[in-house]
Design a protein around this motif. Structure first.
Motif, short mmCIF file in Angstrom:
data_model
loop_
_atom_site.label_atom_id
_atom_site.label_comp_id
_atom_site.label_asym_id
_atom_site.label_seq_id
_atom_site.Cartn_x
_atom_site.Cartn_y
_atom_site.Cartn_z
N VAL A 102 178.91 61.42 13.17
CA VAL A 102 179.16 60.42 14.21
C VAL A 102 180.13 61.01 15.24
O VAL A 102 181.20 61.51 14.88
N GLU A 161 183.83 51.76 16.03
CA GLU A 161 182.98 50.58 15.86
C GLU A 161 183.75 49.30 16.25
O GLU A 161 183.18 48.40 16.87
N THR A 204 185.54 56.64 12.84
CA THR A 204 184.30 55.86 12.97
C THR A 204 184.61 54.38 12.95
O THR A 204 184.05 53.61 13.76
#
Length: 240
Positions: free
Chosen positions: A165, A26, A22
């Motif tokens: 996610v 990002e 994750t």
């Protein structure tokens, strides 16, 4: 420096294991992400704090972090009290993140749940105007700041996530960041004592969990998180 996401871990490598893919995703999407390690992991069976420091720096470069700091709390013995809350509050106010990620709410290692609660409480307290803090490096009083959301990544225990996610395409980067901690994880050349996380099976299980969570939402890989409040969406189509 203001960050979009600030990730806390009780030990160096917690963030990579729980949310490494994750974080990588990002960063690839242009977000500024930082990691704050609460301890140096000095009670770890394998390696030394100095080795862990170097490994954490290497992992930070792999993930493309904007910043990484270590608060040097006592591994195994830090507590959720005024002293430790103030230090975490200073860090939150310093970086003013929109989102905070932190340890699992329940786990095998006592520092994980303890660190989870400490950071969560500090995020709330950080927004109170009557708590005064200043940074030693510049002596300036800090403005209150409360992150918009606090999410908890999943660690040793296979907790049921509240949301997952899609991290398809970033699992190799997660594994690379994890393996930066060569002293801690699978290394057939190592003569250090075996631990619950040093086997090849453990690394395989981390990747398998991501694959299994991905399967459940119809993607290649995913990472799971738990929340402290209801999840809101603007539209039904926001959900995968």
């Amino acid at each position: 420096m203001e960050l979009d996401i600030l990730v806390f871990g009780a030990h160096p490598d917690d963030a990579e294991l729980g949310a490494g893919a994750t974080i990588a995703k990002e960063v690839a999407n242009g977000k500024k992400v930082g990691i704050i390690d609460l301890t140096r992991g000095e009670l770890g069976t394998r390696g030394t704090p100095e080795i862990r420091d170097m490994e954490a720096d290497k992992a930070a470069k792999i993930l493309g972090l904007a910043v990484r700091e270590n608060l040097e709390f006592a591994d195994g013995f830090f507590v959720n009290d005024h002293k430790h809350q103030i230090e975490v509050i200073k860090t939150i106010r310093k970086y003013r993140p929109k989102i905070v990620l932190c340890n699992a709410v329940e786990d095998r290692h006592i520092d994980h749940a303890r660190g989870s609660k400490l950071v969560s409480d500090a995020c709330f307290l950080s927004g109170l105007v009557k708590i005064d803090t200043k940074l030693e490096e510049d002596g300036q009083w800090q403005e209150p700041w409360r992150p918009k959301a606090v999410y908890h990544y999943i660690q040793w225990k296979n907790l049921e996530p509240d949301f997952v996610v899609d991290v398809s395409g970033f699992i190799d980067k997660k594994k690379e960041a994890i393996m930066a901690y060569a002293s801690q994880f699978y290394d057939p050349e190592s003569d250090e004592p075996e631990t619950p996380i040093s086997s090849k099976n453990f690394i395989d299980s981390v990747i398998y969990r991501a694959r299994d969570l991905g399967r459940l939402i119809g993607v290649e890989h995913a990472e799971g998180f738990t929340v402290e409040r209801h999840i809101g969406v603007h539209h039904l189509e926001d959900l995968i």
